[in-house]
Design a protein around this motif. Structure first.
Motif, short mmCIF file in Angstrom:
data_model
loop_
_atom_site.label_atom_id
_atom_site.label_comp_id
_atom_site.label_asym_id
_atom_site.label_seq_id
_atom_site.Cartn_x
_atom_site.Cartn_y
_atom_site.Cartn_z
N ILE A 171 0.87 -1.18 0.00
CA ILE A 171 0.00 0.00 0.00
C ILE A 171 0.90 1.23 0.00
N GLY A 172 0.56 2.21 -0.81
CA GLY A 172 1.32 3.46 -0.83
C GLY A 172 0.49 4.56 -0.16
N PHE A 173 1.16 5.39 0.65
CA PHE A 173 0.50 6.53 1.30
C PHE A 173 1.29 7.79 1.00
N LYS A 174 0.58 8.91 0.99
CA LYS A 174 1.29 10.19 0.85
C LYS A 174 0.57 11.28 1.64
N GLY A 175 1.37 12.11 2.31
CA GLY A 175 0.81 13.28 2.99
C GLY A 175 1.76 14.45 2.80
N HIS A 176 1.20 15.65 2.71
CA HIS A 176 2.03 16.86 2.68
C HIS A 176 1.98 17.52 4.05
N TYR A 177 3.12 18.07 4.46
CA TYR A 177 3.23 18.65 5.81
C TYR A 177 3.99 19.96 5.75
N ARG A 178 3.72 20.81 6.73
CA ARG A 178 4.56 21.97 7.00
C ARG A 178 5.38 21.56 8.23
N LEU A 179 6.67 21.36 8.05
CA LEU A 179 7.51 20.88 9.17
C LEU A 179 7.85 22.04 10.11
N ALA A 180 8.22 21.68 11.34
CA ALA A 180 8.76 22.69 12.27
C ALA A 180 10.02 23.27 11.61
N GLN A 181 10.31 24.54 11.89
CA GLN A 181 11.36 25.24 11.14
C GLN A 181 12.72 24.51 11.16
N ALA A 182 13.11 24.04 12.35
CA ALA A 182 14.43 23.39 12.45
C ALA A 182 14.45 22.11 11.62
N LEU A 213 5.73 13.35 2.64
CA LEU A 213 6.07 12.07 3.28
C LEU A 213 5.30 10.99 2.52
N CYS A 214 6.06 10.08 1.92
CA CYS A 214 5.43 9.03 1.12
C CYS A 214 5.89 7.67 1.66
N LEU A 215 4.96 6.79 1.92
CA LEU A 215 5.29 5.50 2.54
C LEU A 215 4.83 4.35 1.66
N VAL A 216 5.57 3.28 1.68
CA VAL A 216 5.09 2.03 1.08
C VAL A 216 5.16 0.97 2.18
N VAL A 217 4.03 0.35 2.50
CA VAL A 217 4.02 -0.68 3.55
C VAL A 217 3.26 -1.92 3.07
N THR A 218 3.58 -3.04 3.67
CA THR A 218 2.82 -4.24 3.30
C THR A 218 1.43 -4.14 3.92
N ARG A 219 0.49 -4.79 3.27
CA ARG A 219 -0.87 -4.79 3.80
C ARG A 219 -0.87 -5.40 5.21
N GLN A 220 -0.02 -6.43 5.39
CA GLN A 220 0.08 -7.11 6.69
C GLN A 220 0.48 -6.11 7.78
N CYS A 221 1.49 -5.29 7.47
CA CYS A 221 1.98 -4.29 8.44
C CYS A 221 0.86 -3.32 8.81
N PHE A 222 0.12 -2.88 7.81
CA PHE A 222 -0.95 -1.91 8.07
C PHE A 222 -2.08 -2.55 8.87
N ASP A 223 -2.39 -3.81 8.55
CA ASP A 223 -3.43 -4.53 9.30
C ASP A 223 -3.00 -4.68 10.77
N ASP A 224 -1.70 -5.01 10.97
CA ASP A 224 -1.20 -5.27 12.33
C ASP A 224 -1.34 -4.05 13.26
N ILE A 225 -1.25 -2.85 12.69
CA ILE A 225 -1.38 -1.68 13.58
C ILE A 225 -2.82 -1.13 13.57
N GLY A 226 -3.75 -1.96 13.12
CA GLY A 226 -5.17 -1.58 13.19
C GLY A 226 -5.59 -0.60 12.11
N LYS A 227 -4.88 -0.62 10.97
CA LYS A 227 -5.23 0.20 9.80
C LYS A 227 -5.34 1.68 10.16
N SER A 228 -4.43 2.15 11.00
CA SER A 228 -4.51 3.56 11.40
C SER A 228 -3.23 4.28 10.95
N TRP A 229 -3.41 5.43 10.28
CA TRP A 229 -2.27 6.21 9.79
C TRP A 229 -1.45 6.72 10.97
N GLY A 230 -2.12 7.24 11.98
CA GLY A 230 -1.41 7.76 13.16
C GLY A 230 -0.64 6.63 13.83
#
Ligand SMILES: Cc1cc2nc3c(=O)[nH]c(=O)nc-3n(C[C@H](O)[C@H](O)[C@H](O)COP(=O)(O)OP(=O)(O)OC[C@H]3O[C@@H](n4cnc5c(N)ncnc54)[C@H](O)[C@@H]3O)c2cc1C
Length: 382
Positions: A171-182, A213-230
């Motif tokens: 599964i691929g995920f992507k999010g855009h963020y404004r990072l802290a300045q440092a 931030l773009c992630l690629v994870v296995t479906r198994q990994c995502f299922d294991d953490i309860g399908k939650s992005w956070g």
């Protein structure tokens, strides 16, 4: 749109592959209709890393990355567990969000004379007589002599890609963020690749200091953490504090991350014996390279330009195009797929990380070896 249309050339999909083919065909004065299902520009799941090869094609197609405010990226930083290592990239890469890039490419195609039909989805494709018949969702029937299929990850009924032999549990995920300045300053000029159990992440700046931030994870990994992005981000930050530090205090710019399922990494199209010579598959419909290489867009642009040039020179000879494309990218695709398989295993990740730490130039070599080679591009982008 309603009724029936007869076209000389139809392109399905307005990503980099479809838009580049449309530009080349329009430049040669050929009438091309490009059908794009999105009615307006939108964000897409992508690391948004533009390799030197992609930049070469984009310049060839009249895209000015400076004017679009693309970021500049000269270094790669690899993080694993509590450690990181970095090296210079073998080229200056750029970062630009797909929402801006894809729109700029479509505008180029339009300004060169291609007709763009937006907000129309092609539902099915079938060979008919000497041409190809398309069913579109606006109750339209379209008959075309030649079809460039550039629908990316999305298969169209009647022309599905076989999944056999590909890694499609990701599964691929992507999010855009404004990072802290440092954190933004620390990321400036660098693409960061983070290896973790179940996948990898890429972090870099795109235009206007936005971090992708773009992630690629296995479906198994995502299922294991309860399908939650956070939950997924917390787990990665726990395993790799580097990412936790980068994301500390980051402001998400999307309501929720975008996602894409079942990416068929490693796919390389070999036409079936009865596949029509008038059907050119381009971009992800022809080949899908693992995303950590940041080379999918250059393959999409290369294949779009190559397919259009082959058609202009040889007519409906898609098997010639597909053979040539395989010759151009087979080696990098195999190497990238082997690396992708290696980092799925703990020992593989450790081995790759330790090699890169002991010999940072390995990252430069890997980056060079997984790309469309200059000699292949020279014949198309001139
Ligand atoms: C997680 C991830 C990260 C990546 N990171 C990078 C990176 O950093 N750098 C890089 O170079 N590559 C990257 N890639 C690869 C890159 O995104 C793709 O290779 C590239 O987008 C392929 O271009 P395309 O034109 O073939 O398809 P797409 O860009 O997917 O475009 C296809 C278009 O067709 C349209 N469409 C689909 N179906 C229909 C239909 N039925 N009718 C009408 N229109 C239709 C879609 O709306 C879309 O606009 C990444 C991929 C993934 C999954």
């Amino acid at each position: 749109m309603s009724g029936e249309r007869n076209e000389e050339i139809v392109i399905v999909g307005g990503g980099p592959a479809g838009a580049s083919a449309a530009c080349i065909l329009a430049d040669a004065g050929r009438s091309a209709l490009l059908i794009e299902r999105d009615p307006e520009p939108r964000h897409k799941v992508c690391g948004e890393f533009l390799s030197i090869e992609a930049q070469t094609y984009l310049a060839h197609l009249g895209i000015d990355l400076d004017r679009l405010r693309a970021s500049r990226i000269a270094r790669i930083r690899l993080a694993h567990g509590r450690h990181s290592t970095e090296a210079d990239l073998p080229f200056l890469s750029r970062g630009l969000s797909r929402k801006i890039l894809d729109e700029a490419l479509l505008q180029q195609a339009m300004s060169r004379g291609a007709e763009i039909l937006r907000g129309v989805t092609v539902k099915a494709i079938s060979p008919e007589g000497t041409g190809i018949h398309l069913d579109a969702d606006t109750h339209s029937e379209i008959q075309t002599e030649t079809l460039f299929l550039a629908s990316g990850k999305h298969d169209v009924r009647g022309a599905k890609r076989p999944a056999a032999g590909t890694m499609n549990d990701l599964i691929g995920f992507k999010g855009h963020y404004r990072l802290a300045q440092a954190q933004q300053i620390a990321l400036e000029g660098c693409v960061e690749v983070i290896l973790f159990t179940g996948g990898y992440a890429g972090l870099q700046l795109v235009e206007d200091g936005i971090a992708n931030l773009c992630l690629v994870v296995t479906r198994q990994c995502f299922d294991d953490i309860g399908k939650s992005w956070g939950g997924l981000l917390d787990r990665i930050a726990h395993e790799c504090p580097h990412l936790g530090e980068r994301m500390e205090g980051a402001e998400p710019l999307f309501e929720r991350p975008l996602s894409i399922f079942q990416i068929p990494y490693g796919y390389l199209h070999v036409p079936a014996p009865r596949e029509p010579q008038s059907l050119f598959r381009v971009g992800d419909q022809a080949a899908v390279i693992p995303s950590f290489t940041g080379d999918g867009m250059s393959i999409a642009l290369h294949s779009g330009c190559l397919a259009a040039s082959t058609f202009l020179a040889q007519g409906q000879a898609s098997s010639i195009f597909h053979r040539r494309l395989r010759e151009d990218i087979q080696r990098s695709l195999r190497l990238a797929s082997a690396l992708n398989t290696t980092v799925r295993y703990r020992l593989g990740r450790q081995a790759v990380f330790h090699l890169c730490r002991a010999w940072p130039a390995a990252m430069r070599h890997m980056t060079s070896l997984t790309r469309v080679q200059e000699t292949s591009m020279a014949l198309v982008a001139r």
